[in-house]
Structure formats: structure tokens, C-alpha cells
Design a protein around this motif. Sequence first.
Motif, mmCIF file in Angstrom:
data_model
loop_
_atom_site.group_PDB
_atom_site.id
_atom_site.type_symbol
_atom_site.label_atom_id
_atom_site.label_comp_id
_atom_site.label_asym_id
_atom_site.label_seq_id
_atom_site.Cartn_x
_atom_site.Cartn_y
_atom_site.Cartn_z
ATOM 1 N N ASP A 28 0.821 -1.203 0.000
ATOM 2 C CA ASP A 28 0.000 0.000 0.000
ATOM 3 C C ASP A 28 0.859 1.259 0.000
ATOM 4 N N PHE A 29 2.027 1.165 -0.637
ATOM 5 C CA PHE A 29 2.949 2.296 -0.689
ATOM 6 C C PHE A 29 2.409 3.339 -1.665
ATOM 7 N N PRO A 30 2.026 4.537 -1.200
ATOM 8 C CA PRO A 30 1.458 5.564 -2.083
ATOM 9 C C PRO A 30 2.556 6.281 -2.856
ATOM 10 N N PHE A 31 3.130 5.600 -3.824
ATOM 11 C CA PHE A 31 4.293 6.130 -4.547
ATOM 12 C C PHE A 31 3.823 7.111 -5.614
ATOM 13 N N ASN A 32 4.180 8.367 -5.465
ATOM 14 C CA ASN A 32 3.897 9.394 -6.463
ATOM 15 C C ASN A 32 4.833 10.573 -6.214
ATOM 16 N N PRO A 33 4.897 11.549 -7.120
ATOM 17 C CA PRO A 33 5.838 12.661 -6.955
ATOM 18 C C PRO A 33 5.667 13.431 -5.656
ATOM 19 N N ASP A 34 4.453 13.423 -5.094
ATOM 20 C CA ASP A 34 4.227 14.155 -3.851
ATOM 21 C C ASP A 34 4.792 13.413 -2.647
ATOM 22 N N THR A 35 4.664 12.088 -2.629
ATOM 23 C CA THR A 35 5.142 11.322 -1.482
ATOM 24 C C THR A 35 6.626 10.998 -1.584
ATOM 25 N N GLN A 42 -3.919 -7.611 -1.507
ATOM 26 C CA GLN A 42 -2.882 -6.608 -1.729
ATOM 27 C C GLN A 42 -3.393 -5.470 -2.602
ATOM 28 N N GLU A 43 -4.198 -5.808 -3.595
ATOM 29 C CA GLU A 43 -4.754 -4.773 -4.463
ATOM 30 C C GLU A 43 -5.681 -3.856 -3.680
ATOM 31 N N LEU A 44 -6.469 -4.442 -2.799
ATOM 32 C CA LEU A 44 -7.344 -3.619 -1.961
ATOM 33 C C LEU A 44 -6.537 -2.697 -1.053
ATOM 34 N N GLY A 45 -5.447 -3.220 -0.485
ATOM 35 C CA GLY A 45 -4.595 -2.398 0.358
ATOM 36 C C GLY A 45 -4.020 -1.218 -0.397
ATOM 37 N N ALA A 46 -3.599 -1.457 -1.642
ATOM 38 C CA ALA A 46 -3.045 -0.382 -2.459
ATOM 39 C C ALA A 46 -4.108 0.662 -2.800
ATOM 40 N N LEU A 47 -5.320 0.209 -3.141
ATOM 41 C CA LEU A 47 -6.400 1.139 -3.453
ATOM 42 C C LEU A 47 -6.765 1.982 -2.234
ATOM 43 N N ARG A 48 -6.814 1.329 -1.075
ATOM 44 C CA ARG A 48 -7.160 2.036 0.155
ATOM 45 C C ARG A 48 -6.096 3.083 0.504
ATOM 46 N N ALA A 49 -4.821 2.719 0.341
ATOM 47 C CA ALA A 49 -3.745 3.654 0.658
ATOM 48 C C ALA A 49 -3.750 4.844 -0.294
ATOM 49 N N ALA A 50 -4.007 4.578 -1.583
ATOM 50 C CA ALA A 50 -4.046 5.666 -2.555
ATOM 51 C C ALA A 50 -5.191 6.628 -2.255
ATOM 52 N N ALA A 51 -6.336 6.090 -1.835
ATOM 53 C CA ALA A 51 -7.476 6.946 -1.506
ATOM 54 C C ALA A 51 -7.226 7.751 -0.233
ATOM 55 N N ALA A 52 -6.430 7.178 0.701
ATOM 56 C CA ALA A 52 -6.178 7.850 1.979
ATOM 57 C C ALA A 52 -5.370 9.133 1.807
ATOM 58 N N VAL A 53 -4.469 9.169 0.828
ATOM 59 C CA VAL A 53 -3.631 10.354 0.636
ATOM 60 C C VAL A 53 -4.248 11.324 -0.361
ATOM 61 N N GLU A 54 -5.378 10.962 -0.930
ATOM 62 C CA GLU A 54 -6.054 11.828 -1.894
ATOM 63 C C GLU A 54 -7.077 12.702 -1.173
ATOM 64 N N PRO A 55 -7.094 14.012 -1.438
ATOM 65 C CA PRO A 55 -8.103 14.883 -0.806
ATOM 66 C C PRO A 55 -9.511 14.403 -1.146
ATOM 67 N N ASN A 56 -10.314 14.229 -0.120
ATOM 68 C CA ASN A 56 -11.703 13.783 -0.289
ATOM 69 C C ASN A 56 -11.810 12.414 -0.967
ATOM 70 N N GLY A 57 -10.787 11.579 -0.781
ATOM 71 C CA GLY A 57 -10.846 10.237 -1.347
ATOM 72 C C GLY A 57 -11.898 9.399 -0.641
ATOM 73 N N PRO A 58 -12.497 8.418 -1.329
ATOM 74 C CA PRO A 58 -13.544 7.598 -0.721
ATOM 75 C C PRO A 58 -12.986 6.670 0.346
ATOM 76 N N ALA A 59 -13.814 6.351 1.317
ATOM 77 C CA ALA A 59 -13.441 5.386 2.354
ATOM 78 C C ALA A 59 -13.747 3.984 1.845
ATOM 79 N N PHE A 60 -12.842 3.063 2.117
ATOM 80 C CA PHE A 60 -13.040 1.671 1.704
ATOM 81 C C PHE A 60 -13.521 0.856 2.897
ATOM 82 N N VAL A 61 -14.642 0.150 2.713
ATOM 83 C CA VAL A 61 -15.167 -0.760 3.724
ATOM 84 C C VAL A 61 -15.087 -2.162 3.132
ATOM 85 N N VAL A 62 -14.265 -3.024 3.731
ATOM 86 C CA VAL A 62 -14.026 -4.353 3.187
ATOM 87 C C VAL A 62 -14.628 -5.403 4.110
ATOM 88 N N THR A 63 -15.428 -6.293 3.546
ATOM 89 C CA THR A 63 -16.036 -7.387 4.303
ATOM 90 C C THR A 63 -15.585 -8.707 3.692
#
Length: 381
Positions: A78-85, A253-274
Motif C-alpha cells: 500500500d505504498f502511495p508512490f507518487n511525486p508528492d510522497t 494486496q490490491e485492496l490495500g493499495a487502493l485504500r492507501a491511494a485513496a487515503a492520501v487523496e483529498p476527499n478520497g472515498p473510504a473503503f469498507v471491506v467485508t
Amino acid sequence: MTDRPVAQAPHIDAIEIVVELLSQVESGDQPGAFYDRLCEAICRVTSMDRAVLFRYDAPIRRVTAAGVHGLDITQFDDFPFNPDTTPIARQALVEDRVIEVPQEASSLLPERYKGLVDDTMLVCTPMSASGRWVGVVLSDRPRSAGPLGEAELHLLWTLGKVAALAAIARVATAQVERSRQLEQRIDLAREIHDGVVQRLFGVSLVLSSDQALDVETQRRCAEEVQVALADLRTAVQRPLGRPSRESPASVRQELGALRAAAAVEPNGPAFVVTDPSAVMDRLPPATAAVARSVLLEAVRNARKHARPQTLEVTLTEHDDAIVLEVANDGVAPEDGARPGAIVGMGLRLAAFEALQVGGVVEFGRREGGRWVVRLVVPRDA
């Protein structure tokens, strides 16, 4: 280029790496195994102890950890790898040079990863070729070893070019394969049109006439329909869509990456996983590949065509079937009247992928203003 005092052995090893990597471009290995070997090779001919290779993954539109040596790749799920991070990566690519990170530059890494380089010297090697940015290789060695010499900096820079070339070659090979699959689908459509459609069209002309049909004409029509059905049955036995894209990443792992990317995005959606019964960890490879594809496309469509506050992902087992649901709460009321309001071509292609393993994808508006994408696939696909 000016002469550089590079030792003969590294030169020979680097050439061997070029030959070895390029010979493996068209191998059937998983991408992760290829990039792991690449990281190992970089450490083998330099003084680096550990390495992780990050590359831009075009199909999922995200930078991911593609290979490692001396590290656990799950650390970067879930590493949010981008130019900002990670601004050091942008600097290395823009300046096209290997950058040694000084002690005080640990702030250039996300907080959770600073502990990995407390007592080491971090080095960022760009992977670029012909102006195309492919990714970067982050590697390290004990800080007590001192700064790198000019010869090793140049060797790392050269290996970065080799890595970029090998990565681009693999992408080109995959594109050739996709082109071949597209040609097969075009051939299938042409065969159905020239055979099945033309036969049925002829039968429809006969049946739509106002004249009474004699016994012989009825028999000929029945024969034409039977031949058309046989041709169609033969044609649809071929794969109807692209095969699911291979990836070393699991659904979890894909869910973890999606969740991490949304966490660092302004107003990103919350992920609820069941996942009450940990189905994610027991998916057969074919099912996991299709589930990943449907998950990525459902999330991408929801974020592109809607404004979700919450994305609910549910994975359950029912008898002999596995069910994946992705629901979002961001569909406007008027969108519900259009069945394809938030369905892109990628999701439709994912539905064809599901067909190849005996599954089905359905989507639509549900009560409470939710839009749901559901995959149902046999457990033993």
C-alpha cells in the motif's frame, strides 16, 4: 561520452546482465519474478545490499513495487508512490542521474519507511529511455561505506537504462500479444458475420415472404438454421475476451493499495471491506485474476463516473460459488435511469474475462442510492 575509470569486471558483468535480461523478455515468467531478478542483478554488480524497483503500471494507472532484492515486497503493498510522497524519484528522473540521499534527506520518504534507511545510504536510480519515464530503483548500502565513486554512479545509471529497456521490451511483447488476441476476435466476428449471419439472413428473407412455403423449402430452411447453429457453436468455443492480466498481487494486496491511494487523496472515498471467511486468501489463481480485474474496473468506474463517499467491497462464498461485490454511494438519482451510467469498456471486457472461467458480471442501481457491481464465479473455475 568521456572516459570513466570503471573497472573491467563491472563492465563485463553489466554486459552479461544486458544479455541475460533481454533474453528473458519473452519468457512466460510472472512479471514479479523478472523484476526480482533485475534487482538482484543490480545488487550483484554494485555495492548495493538491497533494492526495490518501482514502475508505472499502465493498465491499473498506478506506480507499484514490481520487484525487490533483500526486502519483503509486501512491505510496499500500500505504498502511495507518487511525486508528492517521494519527490526524490521525480528529481532523479527529471535530471536523469543517480541521486545519493544525504542523512538529512530522510524527509523525502514517507514517514512509515524512514526506519528502513536509518543507518544506510539510500540511492535512487532513474529508469528512463528516450525520454520515457519507466520507474526508479531505490537501493541502499551501509552509510559507513561512504559515498559512491563516479565509476559506480555511472554503472548504476547504466543499469537503470538497461532496466528501462528490458521493461519497455516486456511491455512491447505484451502489446504484440494483445494485438494478436484482437486479431483473433476480429477473425471471429468476421467468421460469424460471413457464415452464421448470412445464413440466417437468407432464411429470414424466405420466411418473411408472402408466398406459402412448400415442404422442400421448409426443409432447406431447417438445414440452414442447423448449419448456422453448428457454426456458431464452433465459433464461441474460442476465448471470447482477453485473458485476465497476470499479476503477483493478490486481491487483498490490491485492496490495500487502493485504500492507501485513496487515503492520501483529498476527499478520497473510504473503503469498507467485508471478508468474513477470509475468502481472499483461498481464491484459485484463475478466479483471483478475474476478481482483481473486476475489482479494479469497478473502483475505477465508480471514481470516474460517480462521486462516492464510500466504496464497499464484499467477498463471500455461497455453495460452490464465490461472489465479489463492489458498491458505491455516489450515483446521482438521474444516473439510475441509465443502466450504463457508470460502466466503462474496461468493465465490459472484464465481464468477458469472467465468462472464460464460467462466471458472470452484473451491475445496476440498488436501493438506497447504491450502484453495485457483482461477480459470481464457480469456486473451481
